[in-house]
Write an enzyme that holds these catalytic residues in place. Structure first.
Site, PDB file in Angstrom:
ATOM      1  N   HIS A 195      47.065  45.504  44.983  1.00  0.00           N
ATOM      2  CA  HIS A 195      46.010  44.531  45.240  1.00  0.00           C
ATOM      3  C   HIS A 195      46.568  43.328  45.995  1.00  0.00           C
ATOM      4  O   HIS A 195      47.785  43.198  46.180  1.00  0.00           O
ATOM      5  CB  HIS A 195      45.372  44.057  43.929  1.00  0.00           C
ATOM      6  CG  HIS A 195      44.416  45.048  43.337  1.00  0.00           C
ATOM      7  ND1 HIS A 195      44.819  46.075  42.520  1.00  0.00           N
ATOM      8  CD2 HIS A 195      43.069  45.179  43.466  1.00  0.00           C
ATOM      9  CE1 HIS A 195      43.774  46.789  42.165  1.00  0.00           C
ATOM     10  NE2 HIS A 195      42.699  46.281  42.722  1.00  0.00           N
ATOM     11  N   LYS A 229      45.220  38.474  42.944  1.00  0.00           N
ATOM     12  CA  LYS A 229      44.777  39.249  41.782  1.00  0.00           C
ATOM     13  C   LYS A 229      45.506  38.748  40.537  1.00  0.00           C
ATOM     14  O   LYS A 229      46.733  38.803  40.464  1.00  0.00           O
ATOM     15  CB  LYS A 229      45.069  40.731  42.019  1.00  0.00           C
ATOM     16  CG  LYS A 229      44.669  41.664  40.886  1.00  0.00           C
ATOM     17  CD  LYS A 229      43.181  41.835  40.791  1.00  0.00           C
ATOM     18  CE  LYS A 229      42.809  42.936  39.810  1.00  0.00           C
ATOM     19  NZ  LYS A 229      41.362  42.957  39.530  1.00  0.00           N
TER      20      LYS A 229
END
Length: 238
Positions: A135, A139
């Protein structure tokens, strides 16, 4: 529908654009700068809330909606140790609560296929199973909620594995989830079955947040008029 957006970061703004493109109205937006105004929203001015916030704020936001009679769709991750509390609140208040760790239709098909493949692969002990998720740098939770949901789908078929561990730990009797954070990565999840002679992979790569936003708006539309606790399997009939 009049949609309240609780959480107005990148995802909230993408959901706003998607909702408006589908002819819905935005009842209001809530973020850390105006969190106190949540009390201004009631069923008289709000048809449904879509909640994407931080782990420490999620349950409070969901609780307010359920106690106030506002159906709520949540995609916040990292708070699921308190999920049963949210379910009880929904039942006590005869409310409507829709939760998913990921609202992408493609990801939920990935979940479905992941469970099917795990059910077949568990018989072949020469294959070692692991998960890798990637990600963007912002995140917060690690591993991702989608990674954890993927792990749960595998663990349901692997009685010899007792839970999962993050990439800072490796235990023989646990499923390993490797988490990576890189610039400009929307979301990638890969399940690998590896043996000495070959490797089998099932993966999902998101190209933009549009798929997540579309699924969240679909869930809000689907939830209207319902009562109870639901997820993507219910909506997609998987």
């Amino acid at each position: 529908m009049r949609i309240l957006l609780i959480g107005y970061g990148k995802m909230g703004k993408t959901i706003e654009q998607m909702a408006l493109s589908k002819g819905h109205q935005i009842a209001g937006t809530i973020d850390h700068t105006n969190a106190g105004t949540l009390a201004n929203y009631t069923p008289e001015n709000t048809d449904v809330a879509i909640e994407f916030t931080h782990p420490e704020a999620a349950l409070g936001n969901i609780s307010y909606c359920l106690k106030s009679g506002i159906p709520v769709v949540s995609g916040s991750t990292g708070w699921l140790d308190k999920f049963d509390e949210a379910k009880q609140l929904c039942e006590q208040n005869k409310g409507a609560f829709f939760y998913a760790s990921n609202f992408s239709v493609g990801v939920n098909l990935f979940f479905h296929f992941n469970e099917y493949i795990a059910g077949k692969m568990q018989a072949y002990k020469e294959y070692h199973v692991s998960i890798r998720e990637m990600h963007h740098l912002q995140k917060v939770d690690k591993p991702s909620g989608t990674g954890i949901t993927t792990a749960e789908g595998i663990l349901a078929h692997y009685p010899n594995l007792h839970g999962w561990v993050g990439d800072d730990d490796t235990q023989k009797d646990k499923l390993n989830i490797i988490s990576e954070r890189e610039p400009d990565v929307v979301g990638t999840h890969i399940v690998t079955y590896s043996s000495e002679v070959d490797k089998i992979e099932l993966g999902h790569i998101a190209h933009s947040r549009a798929g997540f936003a579309e699924g969240a708006v679909m869930a809000a539309e689907w939830l209207k008029g319902r009562q109870g606790v639901y997820g993507m399997k219910d909506m997609l009939n998987l």
